[in-house]
Design an enzyme around this catalytic site. Structure first.
Site, PDB file in Angstrom:
ATOM      1  N   CYS A 110      -1.470  -0.780  -3.697  1.00  0.00           N
ATOM      2  CA  CYS A 110      -1.912  -2.112  -3.308  1.00  0.00           C
ATOM      3  C   CYS A 110      -1.080  -3.148  -4.059  1.00  0.00           C
ATOM      4  CB  CYS A 110      -3.399  -2.285  -3.634  1.00  0.00           C
ATOM      5  SG  CYS A 110      -4.074  -3.874  -3.101  1.00  0.00           S
ATOM      6  N   HIS A 153      -7.291  -0.522   5.307  1.00  0.00           N
ATOM      7  CA  HIS A 153      -6.996  -1.018   3.956  1.00  0.00           C
ATOM      8  C   HIS A 153      -7.111  -2.544   3.918  1.00  0.00           C
ATOM      9  CE1 HIS A 153      -4.630  -0.934   0.041  1.00  0.00           C
ATOM     10  NE2 HIS A 153      -4.544  -2.197   0.398  1.00  0.00           N
ATOM     11  N   GLU A 154      -6.555  -3.201   4.955  1.00  0.00           N
ATOM     12  CA  GLU A 154      -6.579  -4.681   4.973  1.00  0.00           C
ATOM     13  C   GLU A 154      -7.985  -5.218   5.223  1.00  0.00           C
ATOM     14  OE1 GLU A 154      -2.863  -3.917   4.131  1.00  0.00           O
ATOM     15  OE2 GLU A 154      -4.091  -5.651   3.674  1.00  0.00           O
ATOM     16  N   HIS A 157     -10.129  -5.326   2.235  1.00  0.00           N
ATOM     17  CA  HIS A 157      -9.906  -6.466   1.335  1.00  0.00           C
ATOM     18  C   HIS A 157     -10.792  -7.643   1.725  1.00  0.00           C
ATOM     19  CE1 HIS A 157      -6.753  -5.402  -1.493  1.00  0.00           C
ATOM     20  NE2 HIS A 157      -5.936  -5.005  -0.540  1.00  0.00           N
TER      21      HIS A 157
HETATM   22  C1  NB4 Z   1       2.137   3.111   2.841  1.00  0.00           C
HETATM   23  C2  NB4 Z   1       3.134   2.043   2.544  1.00  0.00           C
HETATM   24  N1  NB4 Z   1       2.765   1.052   1.662  1.00  0.00           N
HETATM   25  C3  NB4 Z   1       3.657   0.079   1.405  1.00  0.00           C
HETATM   26  N2  NB4 Z   1       3.347  -0.917   0.507  1.00  0.00           N
HETATM   27  N3  NB4 Z   1       2.014  -1.186   0.250  1.00  0.00           N
HETATM   28  C4  NB4 Z   1       1.306  -1.875   1.209  1.00  0.00           C
HETATM   29  O1  NB4 Z   1       1.802  -2.295   2.236  1.00  0.00           O
HETATM   30  C5  NB4 Z   1      -0.138  -2.147   0.890  1.00  0.00           C
HETATM   31  C6  NB4 Z   1      -1.037  -1.738   2.034  1.00  0.00           C
HETATM   32  C7  NB4 Z   1      -0.835  -0.283   2.461  1.00  0.00           C
HETATM   33  C8  NB4 Z   1      -1.216   0.736   1.375  1.00  0.00           C
HETATM   34  C9  NB4 Z   1      -1.694   1.953   2.140  1.00  0.00           C
HETATM   35  C10 NB4 Z   1      -2.002   1.524   3.524  1.00  0.00           C
HETATM   36  C11 NB4 Z   1      -1.726   0.062   3.638  1.00  0.00           C
HETATM   37  C12 NB4 Z   1      -0.242  -3.647   0.644  1.00  0.00           C
HETATM   38  N4  NB4 Z   1      -1.632  -4.036   0.399  1.00  0.00           N
HETATM   39  O2  NB4 Z   1      -2.022  -4.203  -0.877  1.00  0.00           O
HETATM   40  C13 NB4 Z   1      -2.153  -4.985   1.330  1.00  0.00           C
HETATM   41  O3  NB4 Z   1      -3.534  -5.080   1.157  1.00  0.00           O
HETATM   42  C14 NB4 Z   1       4.919   0.072   2.020  1.00  0.00           C
HETATM   43  F1  NB4 Z   1       5.783  -0.921   1.781  1.00  0.00           F
HETATM   44  C15 NB4 Z   1       5.228   1.098   2.913  1.00  0.00           C
HETATM   45  N5  NB4 Z   1       6.446   1.134   3.580  1.00  0.00           N
HETATM   46  C16 NB4 Z   1       6.681   2.059   4.674  1.00  0.00           C
HETATM   47  C17 NB4 Z   1       7.404   1.337   5.813  1.00  0.00           C
HETATM   48  N6  NB4 Z   1       8.646   0.694   5.328  1.00  0.00           N
HETATM   49  C18 NB4 Z   1       9.307   0.030   6.439  1.00  0.00           C
HETATM   50  C19 NB4 Z   1      10.586  -0.631   5.928  1.00  0.00           C
HETATM   51  O4  NB4 Z   1      10.258  -1.539   4.878  1.00  0.00           O
HETATM   52  C20 NB4 Z   1       9.605  -0.916   3.759  1.00  0.00           C
HETATM   53  C21 NB4 Z   1       8.316  -0.260   4.236  1.00  0.00           C
HETATM   54  C22 NB4 Z   1       7.646   0.484   3.083  1.00  0.00           C
HETATM   55  N7  NB4 Z   1       4.332   2.067   3.174  1.00  0.00           N
HETATM   56 NI    NI Z   2      -4.077  -3.968  -0.715  1.00  0.00          NI
END
Ligand code: NB4
Ligand code: NI
Length: 183
Positions: A110, A153-154, A157
């Site tokens: 997160c 997840h969102e 929040h």
């Molecule tokens: C799994 C993942 N979690 C990333 N970060 N965490 C987040 O998004 C948190 C939200 C996610 C955590 C688990 C489910 C939702 C943010 N949260 O706290 C908001 O509430 C990533 F960044 C990521 N990816 C994969 C796809 N890729 C495409 C190209 O660019 C980079 C990107 C990286 N996959």
């Molecule tokens: Ni989060």
């Protein structure tokens, strides 16, 4: 533009509040905030921009994370049909879900949590979501797999729930065999 300085971290009370519904049509200010949340995801997924501004990559972002206690989320990922989803949504609501659960094999993280928290985060395998888009259109999304996990997840929040609240403390890696839907 939103940077990591705008993202509040665990311990900040707003992360534990129930966010307020947005009265529709959304105000210009609410639209601008939601647009900036989508823009954060775009910037964070671009290697050069992310490096330039020190952005942690994200596929989702909820308004409480930028200290705006309103039911607004942004998502930028792909759905189970590999359709590209880049959405800013007001008042998202899970209107139905599967009994079956799934989880991210690698666990969850997160942007508001500056530490690794191990363990399976159980999520519904399939969900139906109703929401209003930035453009003011009411939509219904049928999601499964990774996109369903991101939305859950969102939306958590918006209810003051952090992903680690859902990890079974007594048995964090409980499922002996990953469910068929594991991602
Ligand atoms: C799994 C993942 N979690 C990333 N970060 N965490 C987040 O998004 C948190 C939200 C996610 C955590 C688990 C489910 C939702 C943010 N949260 O706290 C908001 O509430 C990533 F960044 C990521 N990816 C994969 C796809 N890729 C495409 C190209 O660019 C980079 C990107 C990286 N996959
Ligand atoms: Ni989060």
């Amino acid at each position: 533009m939103i940077t990591m300085d705008d993202i509040i971290r665990e311990g900040h009370p707003t992360l534990r509040k129930i966010a307020d519904p947005v009265s529709l049509p959304a105000s210009k200010e609410e639209q601008d905030i939601l647009r900036s949340m989508v823009e954060y995801l775009i910037n964070s997924q671009d290697e050069d921009t992310a490096a330039q501004y020190g952005l942690r990559p994200g596929v989702g972002l909820a308004a409480p994370q930028i200290n705006v206690s309103k039911k607004m989320i942004a998502v930028r990922t792909f759905d189970h049909n590999d359709e590209f989803l880049e959405l800013g949504l007001f008042n998202p609501k899970i209107i139905s879900h599967s009994e079956e659960t799934t989880y991210l094999e690698s666990g969850e993280g997160c942007l508001s949590v500056d530490r690794m928290v191990e363990g399976e985060v159980p999520r519904y395998a399939r969900i139906k979501v109703k929401a209003t888009t930035l453009e003011g259109e009411e939509i219904t999304l049928r999601l499964k797999g990774f996109a369903a996990i991101v939305f859950q997840h969102e939306i958590d929040h918006l209810n003051g729930i952090m992903f680690y609240d859902r990890i079974d403390k007594s048995d964090p890696f409980k499922e002996p065999l990953p469910p068929k839907e594991v991602i």
